[in-house]
Design a protein around this motif. Structure first.
Motif, PDB file in Angstrom:
ATOM      1  N   HIS A 135     -38.916  -2.704   6.283  1.00 45.97           N
ATOM      2  CA  HIS A 135     -38.436  -1.331   6.144  1.00 45.97           C
ATOM      3  C   HIS A 135     -38.340  -0.689   7.523  1.00 45.97           C
ATOM      4  O   HIS A 135     -38.852  -1.216   8.510  1.00 45.97           O
ATOM      5  CB  HIS A 135     -39.340  -0.509   5.229  1.00 45.97           C
ATOM      6  CG  HIS A 135     -40.727  -0.277   5.766  1.00 45.97           C
ATOM      7  ND1 HIS A 135     -41.794  -1.100   5.450  1.00 45.97           N
ATOM      8  CD2 HIS A 135     -41.236   0.680   6.584  1.00 45.97           C
ATOM      9  CE1 HIS A 135     -42.889  -0.662   6.045  1.00 45.97           C
ATOM     10  NE2 HIS A 135     -42.574   0.416   6.749  1.00 45.97           N
ATOM     11  N   ARG A 145     -39.880   9.284   6.683  1.00 40.05           N
ATOM     12  CA  ARG A 145     -39.557   8.558   5.452  1.00 40.05           C
ATOM     13  C   ARG A 145     -39.407   7.077   5.773  1.00 40.05           C
ATOM     14  O   ARG A 145     -38.848   6.696   6.808  1.00 40.05           O
ATOM     15  CB  ARG A 145     -38.309   9.100   4.766  1.00 40.05           C
ATOM     16  CG  ARG A 145     -37.001   8.998   5.545  1.00 40.05           C
ATOM     17  CD  ARG A 145     -35.850   9.563   4.725  1.00 40.05           C
ATOM     18  NE  ARG A 145     -34.582   9.485   5.438  1.00 40.05           N
ATOM     19  CZ  ARG A 145     -33.467   8.955   4.929  1.00 40.05           C
ATOM     20  NH1 ARG A 145     -33.472   8.449   3.700  1.00 40.05           N
ATOM     21  NH2 ARG A 145     -32.348   8.933   5.632  1.00 40.05           N
ATOM     22  N   VAL A 147     -37.774   3.639   4.705  1.00 40.60           N
ATOM     23  CA  VAL A 147     -36.610   3.184   3.942  1.00 40.60           C
ATOM     24  C   VAL A 147     -36.608   1.657   3.907  1.00 40.60           C
ATOM     25  O   VAL A 147     -36.536   1.015   4.956  1.00 40.60           O
ATOM     26  CB  VAL A 147     -35.297   3.687   4.569  1.00 40.60           C
ATOM     27  CG1 VAL A 147     -34.109   3.278   3.695  1.00 40.60           C
ATOM     28  CG2 VAL A 147     -35.336   5.196   4.748  1.00 40.60           C
ATOM     29  N   SER A 151     -32.206  -0.563   0.999  1.00 42.22           N
ATOM     30  CA  SER A 151     -31.530   0.738   0.918  1.00 42.22           C
ATOM     31  C   SER A 151     -31.043   1.228   2.275  1.00 42.22           C
ATOM     32  O   SER A 151     -30.240   2.170   2.337  1.00 42.22           O
ATOM     33  CB  SER A 151     -32.472   1.792   0.326  1.00 42.22           C
ATOM     34  OG  SER A 151     -32.939   1.415  -0.947  1.00 42.22           O
ATOM     35  N   PHE A 152     -31.541   0.626   3.352  1.00 44.88           N
ATOM     36  CA  PHE A 152     -31.253   1.138   4.692  1.00 44.88           C
ATOM     37  C   PHE A 152     -29.798   0.919   5.099  1.00 44.88           C
ATOM     38  O   PHE A 152     -29.170   1.785   5.699  1.00 44.88           O
ATOM     39  CB  PHE A 152     -32.180   0.478   5.708  1.00 44.88           C
ATOM     40  CG  PHE A 152     -32.055   1.026   7.096  1.00 44.88           C
ATOM     41  CD1 PHE A 152     -32.569   2.275   7.415  1.00 44.88           C
ATOM     42  CD2 PHE A 152     -31.412   0.308   8.097  1.00 44.88           C
ATOM     43  CE1 PHE A 152     -32.445   2.802   8.695  1.00 44.88           C
ATOM     44  CE2 PHE A 152     -31.285   0.816   9.381  1.00 44.88           C
ATOM     45  CZ  PHE A 152     -31.808   2.072   9.675  1.00 44.88           C
ATOM     46  N   CYS A 160     -28.452   4.391   6.704  1.00 45.14           N
ATOM     47  CA  CYS A 160     -28.666   5.639   5.978  1.00 45.14           C
ATOM     48  C   CYS A 160     -29.319   6.722   6.826  1.00 45.14           C
ATOM     49  O   CYS A 160     -29.555   7.835   6.327  1.00 45.14           O
ATOM     50  CB  CYS A 160     -29.514   5.375   4.734  1.00 45.14           C
ATOM     51  SG  CYS A 160     -31.244   5.002   5.106  1.00 45.14           S
TER      52      CYS A 160
END
Length: 307
Positions: A135, A145, A147, A151-152, A160
């Motif tokens: 992550h 946050r 990520v 999802s990055f 992102c």
């Protein structure tokens, strides 16, 4: 070629950096290693009004090995991570992939986190982050946050992170004990962007048969993702793998989505993906020498698989 005019900023700490990014917004670009950004600026593919140089920011150049993973700060150079003995022991795939990143002079300056944020589908480190279930830690004046890699990456050359966020570190996960890893890449010249690359993590049972196999790819998908090959090769031993070539071709060939360009056709890239995956599976199940390394005899000396 010269970049368009911009205002240069050199913040002294993370907080000042975050405040600058919050104030400047999309008009700013962050400079760390610059090995991807500077050519883009010189070709005027990007023309930011402000450049925020974080090279004077303390505390971002550390590598920390923890039970859950390897933390890599935003200013850690590829060469530093490549030579970090604790990091490559904890996650051998880091060393295996980093040896393929460009050339030594670029690795001496380029940053691993910068490469990940750049989100180039032809980059090695995004694929490694994905395969290790890693992550990225993003920080802004509003807070942090984490990520996940899944999802990055949101598209080719796009992550992102928002304009006011700084990628403070990337965390590469650690595999369970006994996991064997390998990385293979084919380029027109060593150091060039890969025509196709494969990272593989594999586990064997006590009888030497495959219990799990996962792969990620370079230059073969729009964003780095992970292909679970377990169903295709579960229970197979080294002697069984030649008979599974068709199944591996079906699964890998159906997953990757390469494109035609001036360097290679999509079909050729897909073929390379299949061949490299099968070769890594073969070598990783075949055994190792005394130091846990199997060197691929038909590859450059710095292509290797490790158990």
């Amino acid at each position: 070629m010269k970049p368009a005019p911009f205002v240069y900023h050199a913040p002294a700490d993370v907080q000042e950096t975050l405040e600058l990014l919050a104030e400047l917004g999309p008009e700013a670009k962050v400079l760390a290693g610059g090995q991807s950004l500077v050519p883009v600026l010189n070709m005027r593919l990007a023309s930011p009004a402000h450049l925020v140089d974080i090279n004077r920011v303390a505390g971002l150049d550390e590598v920390t090995v923890e039970p859950g993973g390897v933390r890599v700060g935003a200013l850690v150079r590829h060469a530093h991570l490549l030579s970090h003995s604790a990091a490559r022991t904890a996650q051998p795939l880091l060393r295996q992939a980093l040896r393929w990143v460009a050339h030594p002079v670029i690795r001496n300056r380029g940053t691993t986190v910068g490469s990940i944020v750049h989100a180039d589908p032809a980059g090695e480190m995004p694929a490694v982050l994905a395969l290790t279930d890693g992550h990225v830690l993003l920080r802004s004046v509003h807070g942090d946050r984490e990520v996940p890699a899944s999802s990055f990456f949101v598209g080719p050359m796009e992550c992102c992170a928002t304009a006011d966020e700084l990628a403070v570190e990337a965390v590469f996960g650690r595999f369970p004990p006994g996991t064997r890893t390998g990385f293979s890449e084919i380029a027109r010249r060593h150091g060039d962007y890969a025509l196709a690359g494969v990272a593989l993590a594999l586990r064997l049972g006590d009888d030497g048969s495959v219990t799990s196999a996962r792969a990620s790819f370079v230059s073969l998908t729009e964003v780095p993702d992970v292909l679970d090959l377990t169903d295709a090769v579960a229970g197979a031993t080294a002697a069984d793998l030649p008979g599974l070539a068709g199944r591996v071709e079906e699964v890998v060939g159906g997953h990757v989505d390469p494109v035609d360009d001036i360097h290679a056709s999509a079909d050729y890239r897909r073929h390379l993906a299949v061949v490299q995956t099968h070769r890594l599976l073969d070598r990783l199940t075949a055994g190792e020498d005394a130091d846990g390394t199997v060197r691929l005899p038909d590859a450059p000396t710095d292509q290797e698989v490790t158990a």
